[in-house]
Enzyme design. Structure first.
Site: not given
Ligand code: UFG
Length: 340
Positions: A37, A59, A86, A101, A126, A151, A155, A220, A234
């Site tokens: 951060s 920490d 994360k 951590n 999560s 990760y 959790k 995508i 999601r």
């Molecule tokens: N996605 C794309 N293109 C990108 C980035 C993401 O298509 O450049 C898609 C991913 O494949 C996924 C969706 O967008 O289908 C969401 O992706 P994110 O990475 O934003 O989120 P996730 O659902 O994969 O991950 C989140 C949290 C993680 C956690 C997870 C649990 O960021 O910390 O949910 O399901 F572990």
């Protein structure tokens, strides 16, 4: 004013929760090592809440330093424990760092809370604990699955540790586990928001950086999933709503008089596909987004979204911000960053 320690309070969700706590008459105290951060968050927080938020730069694994925080702060009403790494992919590369951590710091925190008789804890969990769920939407009773990354395991271990502590004879902890779905967006002021380091892994920062011209196009990750349009589904919730869920959880803990561990999903209850998010972003901001379809990303869950009945009924919590408003806030934040 009741004092709430916010570990990871300079981070993305933590900083929005500091704002929400302050708005509801709590005194948030940030504990953060700034490893993921930026100090600039503190200026944004000061501008929003109108005063300096106390900060301890330590920490959470440094027990001696963390003990001094408890000693100096004195009467702490509760702790919200965000501090953790994360990134799913990074956790595969650096498992020891993740266990140290994320799991190590929780143990240190719990030992100190016990020592100082601070019994109220909100823990960041999560929806990753559900893995690839057998039913949708997922309720808190939906069986958890073995995690697919270090990760995710940190959790699950955090949740297991807190449930075991709850079962121990003489336990006095009152704990709320919040299982976050996908937080997005930024404070309406545009003064605090998500600060991804390097190339964003998450969808919304990638979208806003693409619209800002920092990335050439969004890829995508696959469109042949068993979902209505073939892209992943999601539950995207506004970070300000998620912050509010923590305030509600702390308030509930302060009213409970018996030891307990409660688990809540925090989401909107709706699923949106990646393509729907892209379209909503274009509509909310008037920006056309350059994107194409690429291969699936390894480890992605095809679809997951929350059943929010329990958090609505027991916490009285519901999200109130639309997907479009949340995306518009993310875009405002990106524009502020790009203008700096
Ligand atoms: N996605 C794309 N293109 C990108 C980035 C993401 O298509 O450049 C898609 C991913 O494949 C996924 C969706 O967008 O289908 C969401 O992706 P994110 O990475 O934003 O989120 P996730 O659902 O994969 O991950 C989140 C949290 C993680 C956690 C997870 C649990 O960021 O910390 O949910 O399901 F572990």
């Amino acid at each position: 004013m009741k004092k709430i320690l916010v570990t990871g309070g300079a981070g993305y969700i933590g900083s929005h929760t500091v704002v929400a706590l302050h708005a509801e008459g709590f005194q948030p105290v940030i504990v953060d090592d700034f490893s993921n951060s930026s100090e600039s968050v503190l200026g944004g927080l000061r501008a929003i809440v109108g005063t300096d938020v106390p900060v301890h730069r330590i920490d959470c694994n440094d027990k001696a330093a963390f003990r001094q925080v408890f000693e100096r702060e004195g009467d702490i009403a509760g702790v919200i424990h965000f501090a953790a790494f994360k990134a799913v992919g990074e956790s595969v590369q650096k498992p020891l760092a993740y266990f140290r951590n994320n799991v190590g710091s929780l143990l240190v925190l719990l030992e100190l809370m016990q020592e100082f008789k601070v019994w109220n804890l909100v823990f960041s969990s999560s929806c990753t604990v559900y893995g690839v769920p057998d039913q949708l939407p997922v309720t808190e009773e939906t069986p958890t699955k073995p995690a697919s990354s270090p990760y995710g395991r940190t959790k699950q271990m955090g949740e297991d540790i807190l449930r075991d502590v709850d079962q121990a004879p003489g336990n006095q902890f009152k704990t709320v586990l919040l299982r976050y779905f996908n937080p997005i967006g930024a404070h309406p002021s545009g003064l605090i928001g998500e600060l991804p380091l390097g190339v964003p892994q998450n969808l919304v920062p990638y979208i806003t950086q693409t619209a800002a011209g920092i990335r050439e196009k969004l890829t995508i990750n696959g469109d042949t999933y068993d979902t209505p349009d073939g892209t992943n589904v999601r539950d995207y919730l506004y970070v300000g709503d998620l912050a509010q869920a923590h305030v509600v959880a702390i308030k509930r803990l302060l009213t409970l008089t018996w030891p307990v561990v409660e688990t809540y999903n925090v989401g909107t209850g709706r699923g949106n596909s990646v393509l729907e998010v892209v379209k909503a972003f274009e509509k909310a901001t008037g920006q056309a987004l350059n994107y194409s379809i690429g291969p699936p990303r390894s480890g992605d869950v095809p679809a997951i979204y929350a059943d929010v009945t329990r958090s609505a009924e027991q916490l009285g919590f519901r999200t109130s911000t639309s997907l479009e408003d949340a995306l518009a806030s993310a875009w405002r934040w990106q524009q502020n960053l790009s203008n700096e």
